[in-house]
Design an enzyme around this catalytic site. Sequence first.
Site, PDB file in Angstrom:
ATOM      1  N   HIS A 141       0.835  -1.214   0.000  1.00 16.07           N
ATOM      2  CA  HIS A 141       0.000   0.000   0.000  1.00 16.07           C
ATOM      3  C   HIS A 141       0.867   1.260   0.000  1.00 16.07           C
ATOM      4  CE1 HIS A 141      -2.821   3.159   0.987  1.00 16.07           C
ATOM      5  NE2 HIS A 141      -1.978   3.506   1.949  1.00 16.07           N
ATOM      6  N   HIS A 146       1.451   5.279  -2.677  1.00 18.89           N
ATOM      7  CA  HIS A 146       1.851   6.658  -2.359  1.00 18.89           C
ATOM      8  C   HIS A 146       3.099   7.165  -3.080  1.00 18.89           C
ATOM      9  CE1 HIS A 146      -0.954   7.544   0.950  1.00 18.89           C
ATOM     10  NE2 HIS A 146      -0.789   6.289   1.360  1.00 18.89           N
ATOM     11  N   GLU A 187      -5.625   9.668   0.132  1.00 17.32           N
ATOM     12  CA  GLU A 187      -5.987   8.245   0.148  1.00 17.32           C
ATOM     13  C   GLU A 187      -7.084   7.881  -0.860  1.00 17.32           C
ATOM     14  OE1 GLU A 187      -4.336   5.928   1.489  1.00 17.32           O
ATOM     15  OE2 GLU A 187      -3.217   6.842   3.127  1.00 17.32           O
ATOM     16  N   SER A 206      -4.079   1.148  -4.613  1.00 13.54           N
ATOM     17  CA  SER A 206      -3.460  -0.090  -4.114  1.00 13.54           C
ATOM     18  C   SER A 206      -4.518  -1.152  -3.798  1.00 13.54           C
ATOM     19  CB  SER A 206      -2.613   0.201  -2.865  1.00 13.54           C
ATOM     20  OG  SER A 206      -3.438   0.658  -1.804  1.00 13.54           O
TER      21      SER A 206
HETATM   22 CO    CO Z   1      -1.942   5.384   2.861  1.00 12.49          CO
END
Ligand code: CO
Length: 297
Positions: A141, A146, A187, A206
């Site tokens: 993730h 990110h 997010e 993700s």
């Molecule tokens: Co995150």
Amino acid sequence: MTDTTEFFDSLAEKSGSGLPRGDYSMADADYIVPQNHGRYTPAQHALWRRLYQRQEKLLAGRACDRFIECLSLLQASGEIPCFDRVSDMLFRATGWRLAAVPGLIPDRNFFEHLAARRFPVTVWLREPDEFDYIVEPDVFHDFFGHVPLLLDPVFADHLQEYGKGGLKALSLDGLTYLARLYWYTIEFGLMKSREGLRAYGAGILSSGGEIRHCLESEEPHRIRFNPERVMRTLYKIDSYQRTYFVIDDFQQLFNDTAPDFTPLYEQLKTQLTLDAGSVLPGETDLSVAGKSQHAVG
Ligand code: CO
Ligand code: PHE
């Protein structure tokens, strides 16, 4: 000291097992650990490749172009990446580095890293039976979701400003609001493109399920981004989001979050919180398809 105790209690609660998931014994005062790349097993690298391949196939037509471009520059498809190698590349591009961490870290430390252009990346990888869903962020993730956009100059600058804003929010009792902003942008953010809506949020990009849900399901609302509206809105931590907020581009995100939030926090403290799925008068659901699709059809 009490801060630290509270942090570990909160972690243990989140993990469900009663214990924090990562190994914090080697962490320094900033919660940084050595990544120790050699400790990953061949089976873990193979699991990474499976996660990467599944997710990469879902990106076309769903992730924003910038994310797809940047992800490929990272050359991370073959194995769990070595953070030092990627840090060198990032640093040359936008002045960011990765910081290896054992897992979730306290808010203040997290914000301090971002404000110093360091992105904390969890070192552990999920187990095979967690292929589709994990409770806490793991290296897949954190890295896949990110890190790519840290190569984008505007996004990179925005994230540093967010870090500085986080430290400021701590002193203004504004963290509840700022956390909602992070959730609905970094997010779970969506963005317009000429071809229709696209995802840029790491929690979406993700996730094998949410990347389809956020764009293809009739259920959730997709509403134009507005920082004040977002900061009033509750979010879901154990299901797909019921509302996604849509930006035009990263410059809009940067500009709309640039004003001093001090008066906004004071105002928000007096306002009612909105439910995750609420739609206000005057708000419209944005259509998923872009202009060109209509024009061709
Ligand atoms: Co995150
Ligand atoms: N402008 C915000 C403030 O004054 C800080 C911030 C910047 C927050 C960027 C989020 C993102 O508090």
